[in-house]
Design a protein around this motif. Structure first.
Motif, PDB file in Angstrom:
ATOM      1  N   HIS A   1     -17.322   5.413 -10.825  1.00  0.00           N
ATOM      2  CA  HIS A   1     -17.691   5.661  -9.420  1.00  0.00           C
ATOM      3  C   HIS A   1     -19.187   5.912  -9.275  1.00  0.00           C
TER       4      HIS A   1
ATOM      5  N   ASP B   1     -16.909   3.072  -0.120  1.00  0.00           N
ATOM      6  CA  ASP B   1     -15.456   3.134  -0.166  1.00  0.00           C
ATOM      7  C   ASP B   1     -14.895   2.505   1.109  1.00  0.00           C
TER       8      ASP B   1
ATOM      9  N   SER C   1     -15.272   5.726  -4.984  1.00  0.00           N
ATOM     10  CA  SER C   1     -15.160   4.443  -4.295  1.00  0.00           C
ATOM     11  C   SER C   1     -13.885   3.719  -4.708  1.00  0.00           C
TER      12      SER C   1
END
Length: 362
Positions: free
Chosen positions: A134, A140, A179
């Motif tokens: 991430h 996201d 994300s």
């Protein structure tokens, strides 16, 4: 003037002493209101919390406690074999699958995203390692500004397109921000490298060798499964394709323990690779993340863990204390349950160690 300053100083000192005393008296919970054996205390704690879901606690390869609470669905009680959509707990499976392919030298953690998504903006500066930890900076797709519709069927490439016109949130490798998009991309990379669908790869290379015979991606018609709730009302419909490799596995507490055991016994990946998963590769206070795991200190013990949740009404948390060989699995089909807090208190009871109020959150 001097007297005023002296009184002010004394007041501050008294306040500090009172705060410290309050923390010492009230800031930790020793669960002294519970009685009996450790697992009788576990049961009492969950009953007192009016917990809805399933808990499984395992140590050194043995299941020590396993019990369901409340209803999975109308007239269907929760149990250790209840099927739940495990949501983001699926990310650990995706990470293991990627690392299996790394061990086979079919891809590299340093491979650029552009190698698999030629048209993705700045893909040459983002690596598979960044996706796993991430730390890619890719937004996201579940952020409110993307107005993502959970209820419709999704193609994973269309999920990636949802954010493809957006700027990176930071320079890849320079920070941490969770994300789901990155894990959708990892699922597609698994498909491209393996030549199998994501679901088929996970079934063959993770479910089967782990003896996870009750885990799946689609529940057959008529088979009982947990139904999500929000404040005791059935939650909104969510199509499983809306999560893909970021969260579409359906499993049970019993099967998650089998997965945990397979990892500890190095059935799926080597000891060295498992340790690599549990190393911190990205961080931004208070978060630290490895590959498919948050890296943590749980009550002074080295640990990894992961939450999982669906807006349809599910909240889960798995914690694995490395040196104690202790795993605590909490699955809930009630959105208002704080699964991480429950998990931390169960760990406290099992370790017979009082828990400070801030340790519920760490």
């Amino acid at each position: 003037m001097k007297n005023s300053f002296k009184m002010f100083s004394i007041t501050i000192i008294v306040i500090v002493i009172v705060v410290i005393a309050a923390l010492l008296l009230l800031g930790r919970n020793s669960h002294s209101d519970l009685s009996g054996s450790i697992f009788e205390k576990v049961d009492q704690y969950l009953t007192n919390e009016k917990f809805q879901g399933t808990v499984l606690i395992a140590k050194e390869g043995d299941v020590l406690f396993s019990k369901g609470y409340g209803l999975a669905a109308a007239d269907v009680p929760n149990s250790p074999s209840t099927l739940y959509p495990i949501a983001s707990l699926s990310k650990t499976f995706t990470a293991v699958a990627v690392l299996q392919l790394v061990e086979q030298e079919r891809l590299s953690l340093d491979d650029a995203v552009s190698q698999y998504f030629p048209d993705f903006p700045k893909g040459e500066s983002i690596t598979i390692s960044h996706l796993l930890s991430h730390s890619s900076g890719i937004p996201d797709y579940l952020k409110p500004n993307f107005k993502f519709d959970y209820s419709q069927e999704w193609n994973p490439y269309d999920i990636v397109k949802t954010v493809s016109d957006s700027e990176l949130e930071f320079t890849p490798g320079q920070s941490f921000r969770y994300s789901n998009t990155g894990y959708v991309m990892l699922g597609l990379i698994i498909e491209k490298v393996s030549g199998q669908s994501y679901a088929n790869y996970i079934e063959e290379h993770i479910f089967e060798p782990s003896s996870m015979f009750h885990s799946m991606f689609t529940v057959p018609a008529g088979m009982p499964q947990a139904e999500g709730h929000i404040e005791e009302k059935v939650g909104p419909f969510m199509h499983h394709s809306a999560a893909y490799a970021a969260g579409d596995i359906i499993s049970t507490a019993e099967d998650l323990e089998r997965f945990d055991r397979a990892l500890r016994n190095h059935v799926l990946i080597s000891k060295e690779t498992s340790e690599l998963m549990g190393m911190t590769h990205a961080k931004k206070f208070p978060h630290r993340y490895g590959y498919g795991w948050y890296t943590q200190d749980v009550m002074g013990k080295k640990a990894v863990g992961h939450p999982g949740g669906y807006p349809s009404g599910f909240r889960h948390y798995v914690a694995r204390l490395i040196d104690e060989d202790l795993t605590v699995i909490v699955l809930s089909n009630e959105m208002t349950v704080n699964a991480k807090r429950i998990n931390r208190h169960l760990t406290s009871i099992v370790l017979q160690q009082p828990i400070w109020i801030w340790e519920e959150r760490l």
